[in-house]
Motif scaffolding. Sequence first.
Motif, PDB file in Angstrom:
ATOM      1  N   UNK A  76     -30.370  30.934 -24.135  1.00  0.00           N
ATOM      2  CA  UNK A  76     -30.126  31.533 -23.177  1.00  0.00           C
ATOM      3  C   UNK A  76     -29.422  32.805 -23.334  1.00  0.00           C
ATOM      4  N   UNK A  77     -29.562  33.951 -22.646  1.00  0.00           N
ATOM      5  CA  UNK A  77     -28.929  34.964 -22.413  1.00  0.00           C
ATOM      6  C   UNK A  77     -28.307  35.101 -20.910  1.00  0.00           C
ATOM      7  N   UNK A  78     -27.661  36.110 -20.844  1.00  0.00           N
ATOM      8  CA  UNK A  78     -27.126  36.602 -19.407  1.00  0.00           C
ATOM      9  C   UNK A  78     -27.731  37.979 -19.270  1.00  0.00           C
ATOM     10  N   UNK A  79     -28.320  38.186 -18.189  1.00  0.00           N
ATOM     11  CA  UNK A  79     -28.792  39.584 -17.651  1.00  0.00           C
ATOM     12  C   UNK A  79     -28.223  40.075 -16.361  1.00  0.00           C
ATOM     13  N   UNK A 113     -25.196  29.978 -27.611  1.00  0.00           N
ATOM     14  CA  UNK A 113     -25.674  28.580 -28.272  1.00  0.00           C
ATOM     15  C   UNK A 113     -25.449  27.411 -27.237  1.00  0.00           C
ATOM     16  N   UNK A 114     -24.518  27.370 -26.374  1.00  0.00           N
ATOM     17  CA  UNK A 114     -24.151  26.363 -25.379  1.00  0.00           C
ATOM     18  C   UNK A 114     -24.678  26.824 -24.046  1.00  0.00           C
ATOM     19  N   UNK A 115     -25.740  26.463 -23.317  1.00  0.00           N
ATOM     20  CA  UNK A 115     -26.015  26.589 -22.029  1.00  0.00           C
ATOM     21  C   UNK A 115     -25.074  26.286 -20.955  1.00  0.00           C
ATOM     22  N   UNK A 116     -24.364  24.924 -21.113  1.00  0.00           N
ATOM     23  CA  UNK A 116     -23.519  24.592 -20.180  1.00  0.00           C
ATOM     24  C   UNK A 116     -22.374  25.453 -20.151  1.00  0.00           C
ATOM     25  N   UNK A 117     -21.767  25.827 -21.190  1.00  0.00           N
ATOM     26  CA  UNK A 117     -20.512  26.891 -21.181  1.00  0.00           C
ATOM     27  C   UNK A 117     -21.080  28.347 -20.562  1.00  0.00           C
ATOM     28  N   UNK A 157     -19.166  29.725 -17.346  1.00  0.00           N
ATOM     29  CA  UNK A 157     -18.486  31.166 -17.081  1.00  0.00           C
ATOM     30  C   UNK A 157     -19.154  31.774 -16.135  1.00  0.00           C
ATOM     31  N   UNK A 158     -20.555  31.830 -15.842  1.00  0.00           N
ATOM     32  CA  UNK A 158     -21.302  32.571 -15.028  1.00  0.00           C
ATOM     33  C   UNK A 158     -20.686  32.427 -13.769  1.00  0.00           C
ATOM     34  N   UNK A 159     -20.641  31.109 -13.289  1.00  0.00           N
ATOM     35  CA  UNK A 159     -19.963  30.542 -12.057  1.00  0.00           C
ATOM     36  C   UNK A 159     -18.652  31.269 -11.988  1.00  0.00           C
ATOM     37  N   UNK A 160     -17.789  31.137 -12.711  1.00  0.00           N
ATOM     38  CA  UNK A 160     -16.545  31.552 -12.873  1.00  0.00           C
ATOM     39  C   UNK A 160     -16.405  32.916 -12.605  1.00  0.00           C
ATOM     40  N   UNK A 161     -17.170  33.788 -13.180  1.00  0.00           N
ATOM     41  CA  UNK A 161     -17.452  35.101 -12.751  1.00  0.00           C
ATOM     42  C   UNK A 161     -18.007  35.436 -11.563  1.00  0.00           C
ATOM     43  N   UNK A 202     -13.278  26.760 -21.336  1.00  0.00           N
ATOM     44  CA  UNK A 202     -14.697  27.337 -21.712  1.00  0.00           C
ATOM     45  C   UNK A 202     -14.449  28.766 -21.756  1.00  0.00           C
ATOM     46  N   UNK A 203     -13.991  29.669 -20.662  1.00  0.00           N
ATOM     47  CA  UNK A 203     -13.827  31.063 -20.731  1.00  0.00           C
ATOM     48  C   UNK A 203     -13.101  31.425 -21.990  1.00  0.00           C
TER      49      UNK A 203
END
Length: 614
Positions: free
Chosen positions: A114-117, A163-167, A171-175, A264-265
Amino acid sequence: MDGDAVRERAAKLPREPGVYQFQTVESPRDHGGTTGDRAAETVVYVGKAVDLRDRVRSYADPRGERIRRMVERADRIDYSVTDTETQALLLEANLIKRFQPRYNVRLKDDKSYPLVQLTDHEFPRIEITRDPDPEATARRRADGGATAADPGVAGPRVFGPFTEKTRVETVVKALRETYGVRGCSDHKFSNRDRPCLDYDIGLCTAPCTGEIGRESYLADVESVVRFFEGETGVLADPLGREMERAAENREFERAANLRDRLDAVEGFHGGAGEAVASRGDERSVDVLGVALEGDSATVARLHSESGQLVERDRFEVSVPEGDADTRAGAVLSAFVPQYYAERELPDALLLSERPDAEVLEWLDREGVAARVPGAGREATLLDLALKNARRGASEPDALAALRDALGLDAVPRRIEGFDVSHAQGTAAVGSDVAFENGSADKSGYRRKKLDDRNDDYANMYDLVRWRAERALAGRDDRSDPDLLLIDGGAGQLGAARDALADAGWDVPAIALAKDEELVVTPDATYDWPSDAAHLHVLQRVRDEAHRFAVQYHQSLRDDISTELDNVPGVGPATRRKLLRRFGSVEGLRAASAAELREVDGVGEKTAETLLTRL
């Protein structure tokens, strides 16, 4: 490209970690297009580098014949910068899986990291993806911009891979909770007249309805960018303060949730990396053995939990053309990142050869102990894995026998089966099932609604043409098959081959007729013994294609509104039974009262009503 062209391109590259791609560029006219069409780019090799400039420059004087041919074939070199060497390693694995380059060692599956865009909209959207927006990247290239990973360039920004989609999701939800960056689709964003639920629960600041101005919103987006660029405190500090407030207010459940999120963050950029487990702590262990043969390799995996062997499997790996002497260590270097793209890493890896240093360093950072056993129980397990790998690479089996019987160039590891189903031309459908190494790959099943017509040949043509065009256009996310199996005889096979020829898809195709179990090829017809293992492989594929097509056809037919809808005493359940028994309303009209009464739920009165109404 020649050596001078490579050196000239390398001189323009940054001295940073990243991934480079050697590409060929074909004129639109090569594919029947016009001069106004966009040129077609094909990736022939993907590599990673600690220093992009130095690594690409080394290709000006290739050391091997295979690399020399690759460089000569390439027309251009593209690149993406990454923050770390680990990201370069994982991005390389993603791109190899996506483009299947001819000159790379590659595992034949479709897993990726996974990537973040952050998109390039007026109000950017944050999303987790495995395939960054190709249209935005193409727009920027056309405007003379760089790739999405280049720093300081407006447009979509991509971070990762991770590497870890769950993490990543945590993080994205926290952001989003901290900075309110939107995650909705363009359609939802552009059609709102009041804030949605995300605004009410604190996940978005609702730029869609003007609850926040663009300047303030982009400042929040920039804070998100700073976090992904390594500034952990941008998110960790507000989370820590919120956790302390929750604890002071005796909201202990919320405080615990925030604590987990903070862990996680803080560990996202490597701050909470685990130490390599000692052997006493290794509950899960994977053993990988490699066997090389010709232009392919087999990797056998044994999986042990708490000292008990609980799983074993084998995987085919493609070795670049003309590189049959590839080291087993190089195969493992390609296999490990690609295989664990979407799987949990074990506590330890026992390997038949040492992979590249970059892979070992990545495993070390992920807390995985990687070693090559020398003696004892671990060496015994490795010997077992190697025996499994050699069995996959060398022993004659049903698929190898099928290759020999049909005179194919390679063992047909992946077979796709096709069938069509309809009721006198109505509710026509097609099935496309996939088998990998003789076993059904249900994630590769596809089905298609066809035009209603009572023509099996035309239906088969449309079905195979649909599959071929999707593959050639890159719209099908599955690997190309080694063999197509058509349910039917010479007529159906001829229609399928016409579709392949018209689309320009070069895949061998054969047919298997039901009545006499004859195998039909373009050049001959075979009547193999009924106990032949390679015939059984084809029968399993054919029968599954037939089952899948009939199942879809029946589900469509049961949903079709018919003249039965208005017949008193005939409800949905009875209607389905009647249509399955007689095939269509026309079949019902031809039935006698006695035949109608044989259907469960149809009595004498209902039978008479049916005869009168129909």
